[in-house]
Enzyme design. Sequence first.
Site, PDB file in Angstrom:
ATOM      1  N   CYS A 125       0.810  -1.227   0.000  1.00  0.00           N
ATOM      2  CA  CYS A 125       0.000   0.000   0.000  1.00  0.00           C
ATOM      3  C   CYS A 125       0.844   1.278   0.000  1.00  0.00           C
ATOM      4  CB  CYS A 125      -0.960  -0.016   1.181  1.00  0.00           C
ATOM      5  SG  CYS A 125      -2.125  -1.387   1.065  1.00  0.00           S
ATOM      6  N   HIS A 184      -3.431   6.981   2.103  1.00  0.00           N
ATOM      7  CA  HIS A 184      -3.847   5.670   1.619  1.00  0.00           C
ATOM      8  C   HIS A 184      -5.182   5.322   2.270  1.00  0.00           C
ATOM      9  CE1 HIS A 184      -4.039   1.553   0.599  1.00  0.00           C
ATOM     10  NE2 HIS A 184      -3.824   1.129   1.829  1.00  0.00           N
ATOM     11  N   ASN A 203     -10.158  -0.540  -0.430  1.00  0.00           N
ATOM     12  CA  ASN A 203      -8.702  -0.398  -0.482  1.00  0.00           C
ATOM     13  C   ASN A 203      -8.214  -0.933  -1.831  1.00  0.00           C
ATOM     14  OD1 ASN A 203      -5.948  -0.564  -0.196  1.00  0.00           O
ATOM     15  ND2 ASN A 203      -5.997  -1.565   1.807  1.00  0.00           N
TER      16      ASN A 203
HETATM   17  O1  UT7 Z   1      -3.518  -1.134   3.574  1.00  0.00           O
HETATM   18  C1  UT7 Z   1      -2.938  -1.735   4.679  1.00  0.00           C
HETATM   19  C2  UT7 Z   1      -3.625  -2.991   4.840  1.00  0.00           C
HETATM   20  N1  UT7 Z   1      -4.707  -3.181   5.679  1.00  0.00           N
HETATM   21  C3  UT7 Z   1      -5.165  -2.424   6.685  1.00  0.00           C
HETATM   22  O2  UT7 Z   1      -4.732  -1.363   6.970  1.00  0.00           O
HETATM   23  C4  UT7 Z   1      -6.285  -3.023   7.470  1.00  0.00           C
HETATM   24  C5  UT7 Z   1      -6.030  -2.900   8.950  1.00  0.00           C
HETATM   25  N2  UT7 Z   1      -7.063  -3.534   9.773  1.00  0.00           N
HETATM   26  C6  UT7 Z   1      -8.355  -3.183   9.761  1.00  0.00           C
HETATM   27  O3  UT7 Z   1      -8.784  -2.319   9.021  1.00  0.00           O
HETATM   28  C7  UT7 Z   1      -9.266  -3.848  10.778  1.00  0.00           C
HETATM   29  O4  UT7 Z   1      -8.489  -4.574  11.692  1.00  0.00           O
HETATM   30  C8  UT7 Z   1     -10.308  -4.800  10.121  1.00  0.00           C
HETATM   31  C9  UT7 Z   1     -11.336  -3.985   9.367  1.00  0.00           C
HETATM   32  C10 UT7 Z   1      -9.600  -5.780   9.199  1.00  0.00           C
HETATM   33  C11 UT7 Z   1     -11.041  -5.561  11.216  1.00  0.00           C
HETATM   34  O5  UT7 Z   1     -11.661  -4.669  12.118  1.00  0.00           O
HETATM   35  P1  UT7 Z   1     -11.472  -4.829  13.692  1.00  0.00           P
HETATM   36  O6  UT7 Z   1     -12.284  -3.795  14.305  1.00  0.00           O
HETATM   37  O7  UT7 Z   1      -9.990  -4.824  13.979  1.00  0.00           O
HETATM   38  O8  UT7 Z   1     -12.118  -6.246  13.938  1.00  0.00           O
HETATM   39  P2  UT7 Z   1     -11.454  -7.549  14.573  1.00  0.00           P
HETATM   40  O9  UT7 Z   1     -10.470  -8.146  13.643  1.00  0.00           O
HETATM   41  O10 UT7 Z   1     -11.014  -7.234  15.969  1.00  0.00           O
HETATM   42  O11 UT7 Z   1     -12.704  -8.487  14.674  1.00  0.00           O
HETATM   43  C12 UT7 Z   1     -13.816  -8.197  15.525  1.00  0.00           C
HETATM   44  C13 UT7 Z   1     -14.881  -9.236  15.311  1.00  0.00           C
HETATM   45  C14 UT7 Z   1     -14.353 -10.660  15.331  1.00  0.00           C
HETATM   46  O12 UT7 Z   1     -15.341 -11.471  15.946  1.00  0.00           O
HETATM   47  P3  UT7 Z   1     -15.193 -11.915  17.476  1.00  0.00           P
HETATM   48  O13 UT7 Z   1     -13.902 -12.658  17.572  1.00  0.00           O
HETATM   49  O14 UT7 Z   1     -15.216 -10.646  18.272  1.00  0.00           O
HETATM   50  O15 UT7 Z   1     -16.420 -12.772  17.695  1.00  0.00           O
HETATM   51  C15 UT7 Z   1     -14.253 -11.034  13.884  1.00  0.00           C
HETATM   52  O16 UT7 Z   1     -14.368 -12.406  13.655  1.00  0.00           O
HETATM   53  O17 UT7 Z   1     -15.456  -9.046  14.016  1.00  0.00           O
HETATM   54  C16 UT7 Z   1     -15.435 -10.296  13.309  1.00  0.00           C
HETATM   55  N3  UT7 Z   1     -15.332 -10.014  11.891  1.00  0.00           N
HETATM   56  C17 UT7 Z   1     -16.405  -9.774  11.126  1.00  0.00           C
HETATM   57  N4  UT7 Z   1     -17.720  -9.740  11.399  1.00  0.00           N
HETATM   58  C18 UT7 Z   1     -18.567  -9.441  10.386  1.00  0.00           C
HETATM   59  C19 UT7 Z   1     -14.208  -9.914  11.119  1.00  0.00           C
HETATM   60  N5  UT7 Z   1     -14.541  -9.625   9.867  1.00  0.00           N
HETATM   61  C20 UT7 Z   1     -15.910  -9.541   9.832  1.00  0.00           C
HETATM   62  C21 UT7 Z   1     -16.831  -9.241   8.822  1.00  0.00           C
HETATM   63  N6  UT7 Z   1     -18.135  -9.215   9.143  1.00  0.00           N
HETATM   64  N7  UT7 Z   1     -16.460  -8.982   7.551  1.00  0.00           N
END
Ligand code: UT7
Length: 329
Positions: A113, A254, A284
Amino acid sequence: MRNVKISAVGSWVPPRILSNADLEKLVDTTSDWILERTGIEERHIADADVATSDMAIEAAKRALAERGTTAEDVDAIIVCTVTPDHMFPSTACIVQHKLGAKHAWGFDLIAACSSFVYGLTTAAHLVGAGTHQKVLVIGADTMSRIIDYTDRATCVLFGDGAGAFLIEPGADGEGGFIGFKNEVDGSGGDMLKMPAGGSRMPPTHETVDQRLHFVHQEGQAVFKFAVKKMGDISAQLLEMHGLKASDVKLMIPHQANRRIILACADRLGMPHENVLINIERYGNTTSGTIPIATREAMDTGRLEKGDLVLFAAVGAGFTVGANLWRWAI
Ligand code: UT7
């Protein structure tokens, strides 16, 4: 180093849209979760016969047309991408040939990125050194080809698209490139990667069965790193040039997550209205985000000649980068 300016910007995204509602049918997710956690409402997805070079060429053509110049005048082409058409030849070679850029050399730049920011830094120095007159920096990624549409943690995040900047010498006092700060922290390599397909893990039936040719991400770790580093590197770059966040007319970061961008703006003390966010419509697009957002800023009257513009990104690697430019068109 002579003065260097961004002289034209073009972008292209495929017309087909994948909405949050569409994703609800593919994986266990909801539109509300995606919007709340990422800011994304929809993303563009390339048709099966469209590869990264095709999008790169469309964006480059638009930049060249805006400038009123032809591909034959281009000296070098840098294609920033993690989704090249092939491992080799480089996508830059394909773009050079199909654009008819007969006098250009070029290469692909892989910094995930942060690729486009690294590409801008590189082009600024090629032109600044006086050895190049016109350099095309293209950010293009067909992320849908390396995304696992059974993995809800990653498939909601990414989209396809491309953008291109033409970099040229500028007249004295016209504005242009001010400076850069780029960093790598390779200790974060396992946090975001495509494990198979390279020399470490060549493609086999097993790697395909294990879905190792797709993006794998530790989302929370990447999130925390991105908020801290994108803010810190921007602050350091401003300080290096005796500037403050309040001097920046527009930050074009980004687009990985709306929450990352806003937290970074808060860390910098930058009002949210001075930060361009268009992640809701594109997701993204990796190397494409910054040039696509820049074209949008121009089209919506958010950039005027003389404005101080800050580009910043964090990506897999980890890679981190920021560039400061005085807008000159
Ligand atoms: O360009 C550089 C590359 N990428 C990034 O910069 C991305 C960086 N990370 C992020 O943007 C965020 O971490 C995400 C959007 C990927 C995830 O958001 P989060 O608030 O960090 O969620 P999390 O990973 O802590 O997950 C929270 C919950 C989990 O469930 P439990 O364990 O609390 O029951 C996940 O399994 O949300 C669940 N979850 C979803 N639920 C519904 C993860 N993905 C999804 C989804 N829909 N698509």
